[in-house]
Design an enzyme around this catalytic site. Structure first.
Site, short mmCIF file in Angstrom:
data_model
loop_
_atom_site.label_atom_id
_atom_site.label_comp_id
_atom_site.label_asym_id
_atom_site.label_seq_id
_atom_site.Cartn_x
_atom_site.Cartn_y
_atom_site.Cartn_z
N LYS A 1 -60.98 86.11 22.53
CA LYS A 1 -59.97 87.18 22.52
C LYS A 1 -60.46 88.42 23.27
O LYS A 1 -61.61 88.82 23.13
CB LYS A 1 -59.65 87.52 21.06
CG LYS A 1 -58.61 88.59 20.83
CD LYS A 1 -57.32 88.39 21.59
CE LYS A 1 -56.69 87.04 21.34
NZ LYS A 1 -55.59 86.76 22.32
N ARG A 23 -51.50 80.17 16.50
CA ARG A 23 -52.46 80.61 17.51
C ARG A 23 -53.85 80.30 16.96
O ARG A 23 -54.00 79.89 15.82
CB ARG A 23 -52.27 82.09 17.91
CG ARG A 23 -51.71 83.04 16.91
CD ARG A 23 -52.59 83.29 15.74
NE ARG A 23 -53.94 83.63 16.19
CZ ARG A 23 -55.01 83.56 15.44
NH1 ARG A 23 -54.92 83.14 14.19
NH2 ARG A 23 -56.20 83.87 15.89
N GLY A 24 -54.86 80.50 17.82
CA GLY A 24 -56.20 80.08 17.45
C GLY A 24 -56.44 78.69 18.05
O GLY A 24 -55.60 77.80 17.90
N ALA A 25 -57.57 78.54 18.73
CA ALA A 25 -57.79 77.33 19.55
C ALA A 25 -57.64 76.02 18.77
O ALA A 25 -56.86 75.14 19.17
CB ALA A 25 -59.16 77.43 20.23
N ASP A 76 -62.44 80.38 22.39
CA ASP A 76 -61.33 79.55 22.90
C ASP A 76 -61.82 78.49 23.86
O ASP A 76 -61.19 77.46 24.04
CB ASP A 76 -60.29 80.43 23.58
CG ASP A 76 -59.46 81.14 22.53
OD1 ASP A 76 -59.94 82.17 22.01
OD2 ASP A 76 -58.39 80.62 22.18
N GLN A 101 -54.20 90.49 15.73
CA GLN A 101 -54.61 89.38 14.86
C GLN A 101 -55.59 89.84 13.78
O GLN A 101 -55.60 89.31 12.67
CB GLN A 101 -55.27 88.27 15.70
CG GLN A 101 -54.33 87.52 16.62
CD GLN A 101 -54.30 88.12 18.01
OE1 GLN A 101 -54.48 89.32 18.19
NE2 GLN A 101 -54.04 87.29 19.00
N ARG A 113 -50.32 77.42 26.76
CA ARG A 113 -51.36 78.44 26.73
C ARG A 113 -52.58 77.88 27.46
O ARG A 113 -53.10 76.83 27.10
CB ARG A 113 -51.71 78.84 25.29
CG ARG A 113 -50.52 79.48 24.56
CD ARG A 113 -50.97 80.30 23.36
NE ARG A 113 -51.64 81.51 23.75
CZ ARG A 113 -52.37 82.25 22.91
NH1 ARG A 113 -52.50 81.87 21.66
NH2 ARG A 113 -52.98 83.34 23.32
O1 MRU Z 1 -54.52 84.54 21.25
P1 MRU Z 1 -55.06 83.87 20.03
O2 MRU Z 1 -54.70 84.53 18.75
O3 MRU Z 1 -54.72 82.38 20.04
O4 MRU Z 1 -56.62 83.96 20.21
C1 MRU Z 1 -57.44 83.41 19.22
C2 MRU Z 1 -58.88 83.67 19.44
O5 MRU Z 1 -59.27 84.29 20.41
C3 MRU Z 1 -59.81 83.07 18.45
O6 MRU Z 1 -60.95 83.86 18.33
C4 MRU Z 1 -60.23 81.68 18.94
O7 MRU Z 1 -59.11 80.90 19.26
C5 MRU Z 1 -61.06 80.97 17.93
S1 MRU Z 1 -60.12 80.46 16.54
C6 MRU Z 1 -61.13 79.57 15.52
#
Ligand code: MRU
Length: 349
Positions: free
Chosen positions: A247, A47-49, A236, A195, A89
């Site tokens: 998030k 996870r994480g963009a 994201d 997270q 996603r």
């Molecule tokens: O649902 P997630 O865990 O994928 O959400 C992640 C976030 O919201 C992060 O803050 C975002 O992707 C930036 S990661 C460098």
């Protein structure tokens, strides 16, 4: 460096750290097909963009292996696989950015299927390298904004685990530490997927960066007690006007930061900016399984049959953002003009 990489490519296979098992276990899942790559994104093992963008890129590399020597069949298969990967996603634009980058590269490459496979792999590997380099640049720009000493509140996990390495919001914190600044981090637990509690604390503790975990609902009181100097989060998707999807809970923190006169920074690489989204209203917001709220560690914590609203992200209006920290520099309001300029290839000072 961080204790574990979110993903890596070795011997023609993609390895993805299963983040749902952290912090208890460090286990890698092997992806041999694009369907397996789609699955690790969908189930949030990764996870994480930026990290999901990179996994999707290697998903296409894996898809390209399934087809023989016909170029047109291969391109058609790639488009089909990209569609499936994109559907995993909806909010993080890095996913679309990475897939389009590979599809465009393949379409523009003359030659047969073997040549396309070669350029796809090269492009996916370039995304890996560029992401770490972008985060280091972003960290260097961003750390200038961090006072010494600094008490920093962050949300979710925008660290090495959410990227190919180094991190965005946590990259800024790392860079401040590397510059010799005394930083102390408050990590919001980040309900409902946790997270912050599971990942950000683990990542920072692994590097000896001082971190303290708090309930999301404690942030306002922390600010009221003047125990935080700045808030920094990742993103994201950043719309063309500077609105930021991140998030769920990010918007609440931005409102609280404004109410307490604190700077609210968003750190994101250029790959997270979506010029096709004019404002936050154009950003699709993922809604996730109600079980994330009705159950905790597999056990029910809400009455059976209760209606649930579970958006995974929210939109913070650009008016609440003090600065956007990118790998091309730090942007201050008004954001629309500087974002337009930078996407055309310019740099901010
Ligand atoms: O649902 P997630 O865990 O994928 O959400 C992640 C976030 O919201 C992060 O803050 C975002 O992707 C930036 S990661 C460098």
């Amino acid at each position: 460096m961080s204790r574990a990489e979110a993903l890596y490519w070795r011997d023609s296979r993609l390895y993805v750290l299963d983040q749902t098992r952290l912090p208890a276990q460090t286990v890698y899942v092997t992806c041999n097909s694009y369907q397996e790559a789609a699955d690790v994104i969908r189930t949030m093992k990764v996870r994480g963009a930026p990290a999901i963008g990179a996994v999707a890129a290697f998903g296409l590399v894996l898809a390209a292996r399934e087809i023989g020597e016909n170029r047109e069949t291969l391109l058609a298969r790639l488009r089909e696989a990209a569609g499936e990967l994109l559907d995993t996603r909806p909010t993080a634009v890095n996913l679309r950015w990475a897939l389009e980058r590979l599809l465009n590269r393949a379409a523009a490459t003359p030659g047969g299927a073997a040549e396309l496979r070669r350029v796809l792999l090269a492009e996916a590997e370039a995304i890996l390298q560029e992401d770490v380099a972008a985060n280091r640049r972003l960290g260097a720009y961003g750390q200038e904004l961090v006072p010494d000493p600094a008490r920093i509140l962050t949300h979710c996990n925008a660290g090495a685990l959410a990227t190919v390495g180094y991190g965005t919001a946590l990259g800024v914190i790392r860079a401040a530490r590397e510059a010799g600044k005394r930083v102390r981090v408050y990590a919001g637990e980040t309900r409902p997927f946790l997270q912050g509690a599971r990942l950000t604390t683990w990542e920072l503790m692994g590097e000896g960066i001082e971190v303290e975990l708090l309930a999301d609902s404690a942030a306002g009181y922390l600010m009221a007690r003047k125990e935080v100097d700045l808030v920094i989060v990742g993103a994201d998707r950043v719309a063309a006007n500077g609105d930021v999807a991140n998030k769920i809970g990010t918007y609440s923190l931005a409102v609280l930061a404004r109410a307490h006169g604190l700077p609210f920074y968003v750190a994101a690489p250029l790959s997270t900016i979506d010029p096709r989204a004019a404002s936050g209203r154009d950003i699709p917001i993922e809604e996730r399984d109600p079980a994330e709220l009705t159950h905790f560690c597999g056990r029910p914590v809400a009455p059976e049959g209760v209606r649930v609203w579970n958006p995974a992200f929210d939109v913070t209006p650009h008016t609440l953002i003090t600065a956007l920290i990118t790998d091309a520099g730090v942007f201050r309001p008004p954001f629309a003009e500087s974002l337009r300029r930078v996407l055309k290839g310019g740099r901010e000072g």
